[in-house]
Design a protein around this motif. Structure first.
Motif, PDB file in Angstrom:
ATOM      1  N   UNK A   1      52.512  42.654   8.464  1.00 52.39           N
ATOM      2  CA  UNK A   1      53.373  42.163   7.396  1.00 52.39           C
ATOM      3  C   UNK A   1      52.937  42.686   6.032  1.00 52.39           C
ATOM      4  N   UNK A   2      51.627  42.712   5.790  1.00 50.59           N
ATOM      5  CA  UNK A   2      51.116  43.107   4.467  1.00 50.59           C
ATOM      6  C   UNK A   2      50.903  44.608   4.333  1.00 50.59           C
ATOM      7  N   UNK A   3      50.847  45.304   5.473  1.00 54.53           N
ATOM      8  CA  UNK A   3      50.589  46.756   5.481  1.00 54.53           C
ATOM      9  C   UNK A   3      49.308  47.084   4.717  1.00 54.53           C
ATOM     10  N   UNK A   4      48.329  46.205   4.879  1.00 50.35           N
ATOM     11  CA  UNK A   4      47.058  46.382   4.182  1.00 50.35           C
ATOM     12  C   UNK A   4      46.014  45.503   4.840  1.00 50.35           C
ATOM     13  N   UNK A   5      44.837  46.055   5.108  1.00 49.41           N
ATOM     14  CA  UNK A   5      43.764  45.273   5.683  1.00 49.41           C
ATOM     15  C   UNK A   5      43.219  44.280   4.666  1.00 49.41           C
ATOM     16  N   UNK A   6      43.095  44.713   3.413  1.00 53.66           N
ATOM     17  CA  UNK A   6      42.560  43.820   2.378  1.00 53.66           C
ATOM     18  C   UNK A   6      43.503  42.659   2.100  1.00 53.66           C
ATOM     19  N   UNK A   7      44.804  42.957   2.012  1.00 53.43           N
ATOM     20  CA  UNK A   7      45.772  41.887   1.758  1.00 53.43           C
ATOM     21  C   UNK A   7      45.801  40.904   2.919  1.00 53.43           C
ATOM     22  N   UNK A   8      45.716  41.415   4.150  1.00 54.79           N
ATOM     23  CA  UNK A   8      45.677  40.531   5.316  1.00 54.79           C
ATOM     24  C   UNK A   8      44.423  39.667   5.292  1.00 54.79           C
ATOM     25  N   UNK A   9      43.313  40.247   4.887  1.00 50.27           N
ATOM     26  CA  UNK A   9      42.059  39.492   4.814  1.00 50.27           C
ATOM     27  C   UNK A   9      42.177  38.345   3.809  1.00 50.27           C
ATOM     28  N   UNK A  10      42.798  38.616   2.654  1.00 51.89           N
ATOM     29  CA  UNK A  10      42.980  37.558   1.652  1.00 51.89           C
ATOM     30  C   UNK A  10      43.882  36.451   2.197  1.00 51.89           C
ATOM     31  N   UNK A  11      44.941  36.842   2.892  1.00 51.39           N
ATOM     32  CA  UNK A  11      45.868  35.846   3.443  1.00 51.39           C
ATOM     33  C   UNK A  11      45.178  34.954   4.460  1.00 51.39           C
ATOM     34  N   UNK A  12      44.302  35.525   5.282  1.00 48.97           N
ATOM     35  CA  UNK A  12      43.677  34.787   6.378  1.00 48.97           C
ATOM     36  C   UNK A  12      42.348  34.147   5.993  1.00 48.97           C
ATOM     37  N   UNK A  13      41.855  34.443   4.783  1.00 47.96           N
ATOM     38  CA  UNK A  13      40.559  33.911   4.382  1.00 47.96           C
ATOM     39  C   UNK A  13      39.408  34.544   5.133  1.00 47.96           C
TER      40      UNK A  13
ATOM     41  N   UNK B   1      38.564  41.715   9.579  1.00 49.70           N
ATOM     42  CA  UNK B   1      39.932  42.080   9.951  1.00 49.70           C
ATOM     43  C   UNK B   1      39.939  43.442  10.633  1.00 49.70           C
ATOM     44  N   UNK B   2      39.243  44.405  10.068  1.00 49.14           N
ATOM     45  CA  UNK B   2      39.188  45.738  10.655  1.00 49.14           C
ATOM     46  C   UNK B   2      38.573  45.706  12.047  1.00 49.14           C
ATOM     47  N   UNK B   3      37.513  44.926  12.208  1.00 49.37           N
ATOM     48  CA  UNK B   3      36.853  44.827  13.518  1.00 49.37           C
ATOM     49  C   UNK B   3      37.765  44.168  14.546  1.00 49.37           C
ATOM     50  N   UNK B   4      38.542  43.153  14.121  1.00 44.61           N
ATOM     51  CA  UNK B   4      39.450  42.476  15.050  1.00 44.61           C
ATOM     52  C   UNK B   4      40.517  43.436  15.550  1.00 44.61           C
ATOM     53  N   UNK B   5      41.059  44.249  14.632  1.00 42.55           N
ATOM     54  CA  UNK B   5      42.077  45.223  15.024  1.00 42.55           C
ATOM     55  C   UNK B   5      41.476  46.263  15.957  1.00 42.55           C
ATOM     56  N   UNK B   6      40.309  46.775  15.577  1.00 41.25           N
ATOM     57  CA  UNK B   6      39.669  47.804  16.398  1.00 41.25           C
ATOM     58  C   UNK B   6      39.322  47.266  17.781  1.00 41.25           C
ATOM     59  N   UNK B   7      38.865  46.017  17.844  1.00 42.88           N
ATOM     60  CA  UNK B   7      38.513  45.433  19.128  1.00 42.88           C
ATOM     61  C   UNK B   7      39.713  45.279  20.040  1.00 42.88           C
TER      62      UNK B   7
END
Length: 305
Positions: A17-29, A35-41
């Motif tokens: 939705x955010x098209x950004x790892x940093x923005x997603x991280x802010x949204x999810x706290x 976030x990057x590790x979760x996607x990679x995993x």
């Protein structure tokens, strides 16, 4: 068979939705690294790349798009089930995700969105503003907001406003210098504030009177793609604006703007909240709908004085 945690799925949807790892991280706290590790995993276990990454952008791959379209409705249903179990009837909690055009958010903030946040302090609103029509179910939204004519037929629609009307407006000073147009042909001698549509084309003014419909391309002095910017430009005296009456009612009443050719500006169906016809409506969405009904009834109630 691999089992995937819900957190990873939430991460995938947030990044999509955010098209950004940093923005997603802010949204999810979460941290950007988590976030990057979760996607990679998850990509490693699925043995497929879900996102194309560069130093400037993050975008779903075709496989990632298919994956998101499948998991978004399921995850949204799980989240709604949790919120329904945890929520008290009069004090819902959780997140209400809405997709809406930016202009509608501006029009609805004071009369509906702000009162909702004040009444339900445990609710969080996550509103994505964009012009394109989206499949709210596939993309994990609880509801959407669009003009009545744009609401999908298989959705339940709730009126948020009465009929709206596009008006031709300008400042008194502009009309003093250039005169007031009386007919559609007169408009062609004026300067306008053009509106760029989401598909890139320029919006042509749609006029109607006595079942006669016309499309007029008034020469633009400036072209903008957002209604609030068009409103500001109109107030500055740049030229004629074709703008929703919801943005200019106070300016017309105060004399900052004047409207012309209102007979050529028919009303059309206003804003609607829409959502899928499920048996169980999430408590946060039900509260939003009930408040919308309540506030509209109050606004339409005849004054006792």
């Amino acid at each position: 068979m691999h089992r995937t945690g819900l957190t990873e799925l939430e991460v995938i949807l947030a990044v999509a939705h955010r098209q950004s790892f940093r923005a997603a991280a802010r949204e999810l706290g979460m941290s950007a690294t988590a976030v990057s590790n979760a996607v990679a995993g998850l990509e490693s276990r699925l043995k497929v790349r879900l996102f194309n990454r560069s130093t400037r952008s993050v975008a779903l791959t075709p496989a990632g798009q298919r994956y998101v379209e499948r998991i978004a409705p399921a995850l949204a249903e799980i989240q709604r089930a949790s919120e329904e179990i945890m929520a008290e009837p009069d004090s819902p909690s959780g997140t209400l995700r809405i997709n809406a055009p930016q202009e509608s958010v501006s029009l609805l903030f004071e009369p509906l969105i702000q009162p909702y946040l004040l009444r339900y302090p445990q609710m969080r609103l996550d509103i994505t503003s964009e012009s394109r029509m989206v499949d709210i179910v596939a993309e994990g939204y609880d509801a959407g907001i669009r003009l009545a004519e744009s609401v999908p037929q298989d959705m339940i629609a709730v009126p948020l406003t009465g009929d709206l009307k596009m008006l031709i407006v300008a400042t008194p000073e502009y009309f003093a210098r250039h005169g007031k147009p009386q007919t559609p042909d007169d408009l062609l001698t004026h300067r306008s504030i053009g509106m760029r549509m989401s598909h890139g084309g320029l919006y042509h003014w749609e006029l109607e009177r006595h079942q006669q419909k016309l499309t007029v391309n008034v020469p633009p002095r400036i072209v903008l793609n957002e209604m609030r910017a068009i409103h500001r430009a109109a107030l500055s005296g740049v030229g004629l604006a074709f703008i929703s009456d919801g943005f200019v009612r106070e300016d017309l009443a105060a004399g900052r703007l004047e409207s012309v050719m209102e007979a050529w500006c028919p009303a059309f169906g206003g804003l609607r909240l829409y959502y899928p016809g499920r048996r169980h409506v999430p408590p946060g969405l039900r509260a939003f709908i009930d408040l919308a009904h309540e506030l509209r009834a109050l606004a339409n109630k005849p004054s006792s004085g």
